[in-house]
Structure formats: structure tokens, C-alpha cells
Write an enzyme that holds these catalytic residues in place. Structure first.
Site, PDB file in Angstrom:
ATOM      1  N   ARG A  23       0.867  -1.421   0.221  1.00  0.00           N
ATOM      2  CA  ARG A  23       0.015  -0.042  -0.041  1.00  0.00           C
ATOM      3  C   ARG A  23       0.775   1.375  -0.051  1.00  0.00           C
ATOM      4  O   ARG A  23       0.630   2.313   0.637  1.00  0.00           O
ATOM      5  CB  ARG A  23      -1.110  -0.053   1.203  1.00  0.00           C
ATOM      6  CG  ARG A  23      -2.127  -1.019   1.197  1.00  0.00           C
ATOM      7  CD  ARG A  23      -2.925  -0.787   2.281  1.00  0.00           C
ATOM      8  NE  ARG A  23      -3.802  -1.918   2.420  1.00  0.00           N
ATOM      9  CZ  ARG A  23      -4.347  -2.440   3.613  1.00  0.00           C
ATOM     10  NH1 ARG A  23      -4.081  -1.617   4.466  1.00  0.00           N
ATOM     11  NH2 ARG A  23      -5.165  -3.263   3.862  1.00  0.00           N
ATOM     12  N   ARG A  27      -3.485   6.327   0.676  1.00  0.00           N
ATOM     13  CA  ARG A  27      -4.235   7.659   1.344  1.00  0.00           C
ATOM     14  C   ARG A  27      -3.358   8.377   2.201  1.00  0.00           C
ATOM     15  O   ARG A  27      -3.903   9.651   2.741  1.00  0.00           O
ATOM     16  CB  ARG A  27      -5.711   7.323   2.038  1.00  0.00           C
ATOM     17  CG  ARG A  27      -6.586   6.696   1.166  1.00  0.00           C
ATOM     18  CD  ARG A  27      -7.856   6.388   1.884  1.00  0.00           C
ATOM     19  NE  ARG A  27      -7.571   5.248   2.445  1.00  0.00           N
ATOM     20  CZ  ARG A  27      -8.446   4.060   2.959  1.00  0.00           C
ATOM     21  NH1 ARG A  27      -9.748   4.913   3.535  1.00  0.00           N
ATOM     22  NH2 ARG A  27      -8.199   3.218   3.895  1.00  0.00           N
ATOM     23  N   ARG A  36      -7.759  11.374  -5.262  1.00  0.00           N
ATOM     24  CA  ARG A  36      -9.021  10.659  -4.797  1.00  0.00           C
ATOM     25  C   ARG A  36     -10.171  11.525  -4.502  1.00  0.00           C
ATOM     26  O   ARG A  36     -11.375  11.035  -4.378  1.00  0.00           O
ATOM     27  CB  ARG A  36      -8.611   9.999  -3.394  1.00  0.00           C
ATOM     28  CG  ARG A  36      -9.481   9.227  -2.762  1.00  0.00           C
ATOM     29  CD  ARG A  36     -10.042   7.800  -3.682  1.00  0.00           C
ATOM     30  NE  ARG A  36     -10.753   6.982  -2.835  1.00  0.00           N
ATOM     31  CZ  ARG A  36     -12.108   7.209  -2.961  1.00  0.00           C
ATOM     32  NH1 ARG A  36     -12.783   8.416  -3.532  1.00  0.00           N
ATOM     33  NH2 ARG A  36     -12.954   6.397  -2.084  1.00  0.00           N
ATOM     34  N   ASP A  72      -6.492  -3.263  -7.474  1.00  0.00           N
ATOM     35  CA  ASP A  72      -6.921  -3.941  -6.125  1.00  0.00           C
ATOM     36  C   ASP A  72      -7.237  -5.498  -6.670  1.00  0.00           C
ATOM     37  O   ASP A  72      -7.357  -5.767  -7.729  1.00  0.00           O
ATOM     38  CB  ASP A  72      -8.268  -3.195  -5.968  1.00  0.00           C
ATOM     39  CG  ASP A  72      -8.912  -3.745  -4.611  1.00  0.00           C
ATOM     40  OD1 ASP A  72      -8.653  -3.241  -3.615  1.00  0.00           O
ATOM     41  OD2 ASP A  72      -9.740  -4.690  -4.703  1.00  0.00           O
ATOM     42  N   TYR A 149     -13.921 -13.495  -0.623  1.00  0.00           N
ATOM     43  CA  TYR A 149     -14.852 -12.199  -1.126  1.00  0.00           C
ATOM     44  C   TYR A 149     -15.879 -12.576  -1.705  1.00  0.00           C
ATOM     45  O   TYR A 149     -17.140 -12.132  -1.695  1.00  0.00           O
ATOM     46  CB  TYR A 149     -13.841 -10.909  -1.826  1.00  0.00           C
ATOM     47  CG  TYR A 149     -13.039 -10.330  -0.782  1.00  0.00           C
ATOM     48  CD1 TYR A 149     -13.599  -9.254  -0.130  1.00  0.00           C
ATOM     49  CD2 TYR A 149     -11.681 -10.510  -0.818  1.00  0.00           C
ATOM     50  CE1 TYR A 149     -12.762  -8.584   0.655  1.00  0.00           C
ATOM     51  CE2 TYR A 149     -10.803  -9.845  -0.178  1.00  0.00           C
ATOM     52  CZ  TYR A 149     -11.441  -8.760   0.581  1.00  0.00           C
ATOM     53  OH  TYR A 149     -10.651  -7.941   1.286  1.00  0.00           O
TER      54      TYR A 149
END
Length: 343
Positions: A23, A27, A36, A72, A149
Site C-alpha cells: 500500500r 491515502r 482521490r 485492487d 470475498y
């Protein structure tokens, strides 16, 4: 080109320990948030120009030894007929989860370029920018993590639906895993063809399994993907989060490098997976909130545990927290380079 990361993947001698961070594009970076704030997460992933720009942001700022494509692990769902959405404050949501044989039968197996052409174009764009500078890592979710998922319909704490299928409908489970494995292998081979120079297989949630269940229901599928990439010649990093109880089985599934989380000492983990494999890890991401001296001490301890043995790639034990400070991340990278440098 700075190829110290690729040489470490092959357990060749290096001048210093290479470092990149899961990552590392995200952010915690102001430049990322400027983009973003005007786009949804999926819009960023599906726009090759934006994905390429975000991939390069930490390379230019942090001094890391490799880039990893901004994407992702759930993007292959686009080509599997599954309706994916990232909901605010809740994370990924799959509106038509797979729970039955009929659901599995509907899933197509497409080529990687056909499934996610935007990922492949982003890889090509980044390679043009990085040529002669740094290597680029591609990645995918490992079969269990992706299947969890798909079955749960999103994130889970206990994986009840997943285990219910695994134990109660093993035939359906294995057919789903066959399809997920085929899709993932196609996806990763397309990434290599587009220009990825190393691959990381993320098994983010496999720590939810007992080692017996991992061996019976999961290991063969991860192995199939890793074996299916061998003819590409690119190194594969196999990361099992929260997988300290599974290390021997994860190593058996394969990978040139085994990624470990922060819950185990690196020297113990390496002795368990075998010194014929490289190792990646494994600073607790929360240490980035500690005073700089504490962070540096913990970094040095990990490097001491590696003992200058060829094949160590420094990384966090999972991804950077969104509240981390960029200056502290830069200090981490500098500490790894300075303390490990061979004279």
C-alpha cells in the site's frame, strides 16, 4: 536500472537490503488524496493514466526500490460477472455473491487482457516511465482470499459462508476454486506480458484457516498459480497474512520469496520456510506511529535477524495505515538503506 530488488528475489548478493511497502501508494499521501477527492476508488483503478500516476507517486517521494501497480485484488471480478462496489465506510461489496453450484456455473473464464484491459494498459504506461530506473511489481489475490470475498459478498470476520461451502459442499468449493485459479493465472500472465517484472500473490485472509484445511482445500490452487508462472521467468512473492501457523505449508505451495506478517520473528520464519527461499518483511505497520528512534531500532532488529543472508526484501508486515506520516515512511526507507548497506 536499480535491480537490487530483483537480485534479492533471486537470492543474489546485493549492496543493501531493498525495500518497498505494501500500500505504498495510498491515502497517507497528499498527492494521492488530491486525485482521490475527485474520483471514486474504482474510477482510479479503471483509468490507466490515473493508476499509472498513483503508482509512481511513492517511487518519486519515498526512495523505494520497486514500484507496485496501483490496482485492487478484486478487479478480476469485473470479468467474472460479479457486481463489485466499494461502499463508503464499508469497503468492498459484491451484490451477487456465489453460494451455489448454479452461481459457480455462471462464472466465465476470460483472458487477463479481456478481463481488465485497463490494468494492463496502466502497467505498460508505468513501464515506459520506469524504464532504466526501477522494476515494477504486479499482483493478484490468492485463490482463497479472492474466493472468500466472492462467497461472503465482502469482507468478513469469521468467514462462515466460506467455510460452510468448503466443508458442507466441497464439490462446489473445488469447482469455484478451479475457476478462481484459472482466472487469476490468466490475469497474472497478462500482467507479465504487459511488463510486470515480479509478481506478488496476496493471501490476505488465509490466516482464518487451520493448517489442515489449508492443505486440503487451498494449497494446491495457490501452487497451481505459482507453478503456472514459472515459465515467465519472473520472481513470485507469496504473502500469507496472519499465516504464522501456516508457514511450512505456504512455502510448500511455492514462491521464490515468502512474505511474512509482523507476528513472528524474521529469523524464526526464515528457518521454517527454508533458506533456499527468499523472505519479505516484516515490520508492524503501527510502528510508523512510534517515535522515530523506536521505529529505527525495530527496523535494525529485523535487519539483524536477516543476518546479511541473501534473499531478504524489507517490507511492512501488511499495508501502510492511511494515518501514517510520509516523513516517517521516508525515514523508514532511509534507515533500511543506511543500516544494511554493504561496503
Amino acid at each position: 536500472m536499480n535491480d537490487v530488488f530483483l537480485r534479492a528475489c533471486r537470492r543474489e548478493p546485493v549492496e543493501y537490503t531493498p525495500v518497498w511497502l505494501m500500500r505504498q501508494a495510498g491515502r497517507y499521501m497528499e498527492d494521492y488524496m488530491k486525485i482521490r477527492n475527485n474520483h471514486t476508488f474504482l474510477e482510479m483503478c479503471r483509468n490507466p493514466e490515473i493508476a499509472a500516476e498513483v503508482t509512481l507517486q511513492p517511487v518519486n517521494r519515498l526512495g523505494v526500490d520497486a514500484a507496485i501497480i496501483f490496482a485492487d485484488i478484486l478487479l478480476p471480478l469485473d470479468g467474472m460477472g460479479l457486481k463489485l462496489e466499494f461502499t463508503k465506510g464499508e469497503g468492498p461489496c459484491i451484490h451477487n455473491p456465489v453460494r451455489s453450484q448454479r452461481d459457480v456455473d455462471r462464472i466465465p473464464i476470460l483472458g487477463g487482457e479481456e478481463m481488465t484491459p485497463y490494468v494492463m494498459e496502466a502497467i505498460r504506461l508505468v513501464r515506459k516511465e520506469l524504464e532504466g530506473k526501477l522494476p515494477l511489481i504486479g499482483f493478484a489475490g490468492a485463490p482463497f482470499t479472492l474466493a472468500s470475498y466472492i462467497i461472503e459478498g465482502g469482507s468478513s470476520r469469521d468467514y462462515h459462508q466460506c467455510k460452510k461451502m468448503m466443508w458442507g459442499a466441497p464439490q462446489v468449493w473445488h469447482q469455484l476454486m478451479d475457476k478462481v485459479t484459472a482466472v487469476t493465472l490468466n490475469y497474472l500472465r497478462a500482467q507479465v506480458k504487459a511488463g510486470a517484472q515480479a509478481i506478488q500473490l496476496f493471501d490476505s485472509w488465509v490466516g482464518a484457516l487451520h493448517q489442515d484445511d489449508y492443505r486440503q482445500y487451498v494449497l494446491a490452487y495457490s501452487k497451481q498459480i505459482i507453478d503456472g508462472l514459472k515459465d515467465t521467468g519472473v520472481p513470485v512473492i507469496h504473502f500469507a497474512n496472519n499465516g504464522s501457523t501456516l508457514l511450512e505449508a505456504v512455502a510448500e505451495a511455492g514462491g521464490d520469496v515468502i512474505g511474512i506478517d509482523w507476528r513472528i520473528n524474521l529469523d524464526e520464519a526464515w528457518s521454517r520456510i527454508g533458506f533456499d527461499k527468499g523472505i519479505q518483511g516484516n515490520l508492524d505497520p503501527s510502528v510508523l506511529f512510534a517515535p522515530t528512534k523506536i521505529m529505527q531500532d525495530k527496523v535494525r532488529k529485523i535487519l539483524d535477524q536477516a543476518g546479511n543472508r541473501p534473499g531478504h526484501i524489507f517490507n511492512l508486515g501488511h499495508g501502510i495505515n492511511k494515518e501514517s506520516q510520509v516523513e516517517q515512511v521516508i525515514a523508514l526507507v532511509e534507515t533500511v538503506h543506511e543500516y544494511s548497506r554493504r561496503n
